[in-house]
Design a protein around this motif. Structure first.
Motif, PDB file in Angstrom:
ATOM      1  N   VAL A  33      -6.541   8.920  -9.802  1.00 32.32           N
ATOM      2  CA  VAL A  33      -5.950   7.852 -10.615  1.00 32.32           C
ATOM      3  C   VAL A  33      -4.465   7.719 -10.291  1.00 32.32           C
ATOM      4  CG1 VAL A  33      -5.409   7.114 -12.968  1.00 32.32           C
ATOM      5  CG2 VAL A  33      -7.647   8.091 -12.459  1.00 32.32           C
ATOM      6  N   GLY A  34      -3.770   8.852 -10.139  1.00 33.43           N
ATOM      7  CA  GLY A  34      -2.345   8.820  -9.796  1.00 33.43           C
ATOM      8  C   GLY A  34      -2.091   8.149  -8.462  1.00 33.43           C
ATOM      9  N   LEU A  35      -2.905   8.466  -7.469  1.00 31.79           N
ATOM     10  CA  LEU A  35      -2.768   7.847  -6.152  1.00 31.79           C
ATOM     11  C   LEU A  35      -3.015   6.339  -6.235  1.00 31.79           C
ATOM     12  CD1 LEU A  35      -2.399   8.020  -3.083  1.00 31.79           C
ATOM     13  CD2 LEU A  35      -4.855   8.518  -2.924  1.00 31.79           C
ATOM     14  N   PHE A  36      -4.056   5.961  -6.948  1.00 36.72           N
ATOM     15  CA  PHE A  36      -4.367   4.535  -7.107  1.00 36.72           C
ATOM     16  C   PHE A  36      -3.203   3.811  -7.790  1.00 36.72           C
ATOM     17  CE2 PHE A  36      -6.319   0.837  -9.112  1.00 36.72           C
ATOM     18  CZ  PHE A  36      -7.005   0.297  -8.039  1.00 36.72           C
ATOM     19  N   ASN A  37      -2.621   4.425  -8.821  1.00 36.08           N
ATOM     20  CA  ASN A  37      -1.488   3.811  -9.526  1.00 36.08           C
ATOM     21  C   ASN A  37      -0.277   3.644  -8.616  1.00 36.08           C
ATOM     22  OD1 ASN A  37      -2.836   3.452 -11.923  1.00 36.08           O
ATOM     23  ND2 ASN A  37      -2.126   5.368 -12.815  1.00 36.08           N
ATOM     24  N   LYS A  38      -0.029   4.606  -7.735  1.00 34.65           N
ATOM     25  CA  LYS A  38       1.100   4.503  -6.813  1.00 34.65           C
ATOM     26  C   LYS A  38       0.879   3.409  -5.769  1.00 34.65           C
ATOM     27  CE  LYS A  38       2.668   9.202  -7.376  1.00 34.65           C
ATOM     28  NZ  LYS A  38       2.789  10.544  -6.821  1.00 34.65           N
ATOM     29  N   LEU A  39      -0.358   3.186  -5.392  1.00 33.76           N
ATOM     30  CA  LEU A  39      -0.671   2.178  -4.377  1.00 33.76           C
ATOM     31  C   LEU A  39      -0.850   0.771  -4.957  1.00 33.76           C
ATOM     32  CD1 LEU A  39      -3.163   4.222  -2.179  1.00 33.76           C
ATOM     33  CD2 LEU A  39      -0.777   3.672  -1.660  1.00 33.76           C
ATOM     34  N   THR A  40      -0.926   0.666  -6.270  1.00 38.28           N
ATOM     35  CA  THR A  40      -1.187  -0.619  -6.918  1.00 38.28           C
ATOM     36  C   THR A  40      -0.202  -1.722  -6.529  1.00 38.28           C
ATOM     37  OG1 THR A  40      -2.378   0.370  -8.753  1.00 38.28           O
ATOM     38  CG2 THR A  40      -1.404  -1.778  -9.163  1.00 38.28           C
ATOM     39  N   PRO A  41       1.112  -1.469  -6.427  1.00 39.54           N
ATOM     40  CA  PRO A  41       2.004  -2.570  -6.003  1.00 39.54           C
ATOM     41  C   PRO A  41       1.653  -3.138  -4.627  1.00 39.54           C
ATOM     42  CG  PRO A  41       3.281  -0.783  -6.939  1.00 39.54           C
ATOM     43  CD  PRO A  41       1.864  -0.282  -6.802  1.00 39.54           C
ATOM     44  N   ILE A  42       1.247  -2.282  -3.716  1.00 38.94           N
ATOM     45  CA  ILE A  42       0.847  -2.751  -2.388  1.00 38.94           C
ATOM     46  C   ILE A  42      -0.463  -3.523  -2.488  1.00 38.94           C
ATOM     47  CG2 ILE A  42       0.144  -2.021  -0.070  1.00 38.94           C
ATOM     48  CD1 ILE A  42       1.962   0.480  -0.577  1.00 38.94           C
ATOM     49  N   PHE A  43      -1.409  -2.957  -3.222  1.00 36.09           N
ATOM     50  CA  PHE A  43      -2.705  -3.616  -3.399  1.00 36.09           C
ATOM     51  C   PHE A  43      -2.550  -4.989  -4.034  1.00 36.09           C
ATOM     52  CE2 PHE A  43      -5.015   0.721  -3.937  1.00 36.09           C
ATOM     53  CZ  PHE A  43      -4.998   0.914  -2.572  1.00 36.09           C
ATOM     54  N   SER A  44      -1.683  -5.084  -5.033  1.00 35.52           N
ATOM     55  CA  SER A  44      -1.579  -6.344  -5.774  1.00 35.52           C
ATOM     56  C   SER A  44      -1.101  -7.494  -4.885  1.00 35.52           C
ATOM     57  CB  SER A  44      -0.680  -6.190  -6.992  1.00 35.52           C
ATOM     58  OG  SER A  44       0.641  -5.901  -6.606  1.00 35.52           O
ATOM     59  N   PHE A  45      -0.216  -7.210  -3.927  1.00 33.86           N
ATOM     60  CA  PHE A  45       0.233  -8.265  -3.012  1.00 33.86           C
ATOM     61  C   PHE A  45      -0.946  -8.813  -2.211  1.00 33.86           C
ATOM     62  CE2 PHE A  45       1.386  -9.557   1.266  1.00 33.86           C
ATOM     63  CZ  PHE A  45       2.256 -10.597   0.986  1.00 33.86           C
ATOM     64  N   PHE A  46      -1.713  -7.898  -1.590  1.00 36.52           N
ATOM     65  CA  PHE A  46      -2.849  -8.337  -0.784  1.00 36.52           C
ATOM     66  C   PHE A  46      -3.914  -9.021  -1.625  1.00 36.52           C
ATOM     67  CE2 PHE A  46      -1.025  -5.147   2.050  1.00 36.52           C
ATOM     68  CZ  PHE A  46      -0.978  -5.875   3.228  1.00 36.52           C
TER      69      PHE A  46
END
Length: 67
Positions: A33-46
């Protein structure tokens, strides 16, 4: 009601749900969950600019009342 907008959301959660299903896990560990939360800003752009209209685990529908 009339459909004003309809689009998918949360595309990047699909692999996690799929892997947890294959591994037969009932819960998601906090490090994942922590890893997913850290990557969320990158994911949200795509997701916003490329993927949103094609697929995701959630469907967002915006309705407008008739009349």
């Amino acid at each position: 009601f009339n459909v004003n907008k309809i689009f998918y959301f949360n595309f990047f959660a699909i692999p996690g749900w799929y892997i947890n299903g294959i591994l037969n896990r009932d819960t998601i560990d906090s490090s994942s969950v922590g890893l997913f939360n850290k990557l969320t800003p990158i994911f949200s752009f795509f997701e916003k600019h490329i993927i949103r209209s094609t697929m995701g685990i959630s469907l967002i529908v915006v309705l407008k009342k008739k009349g």
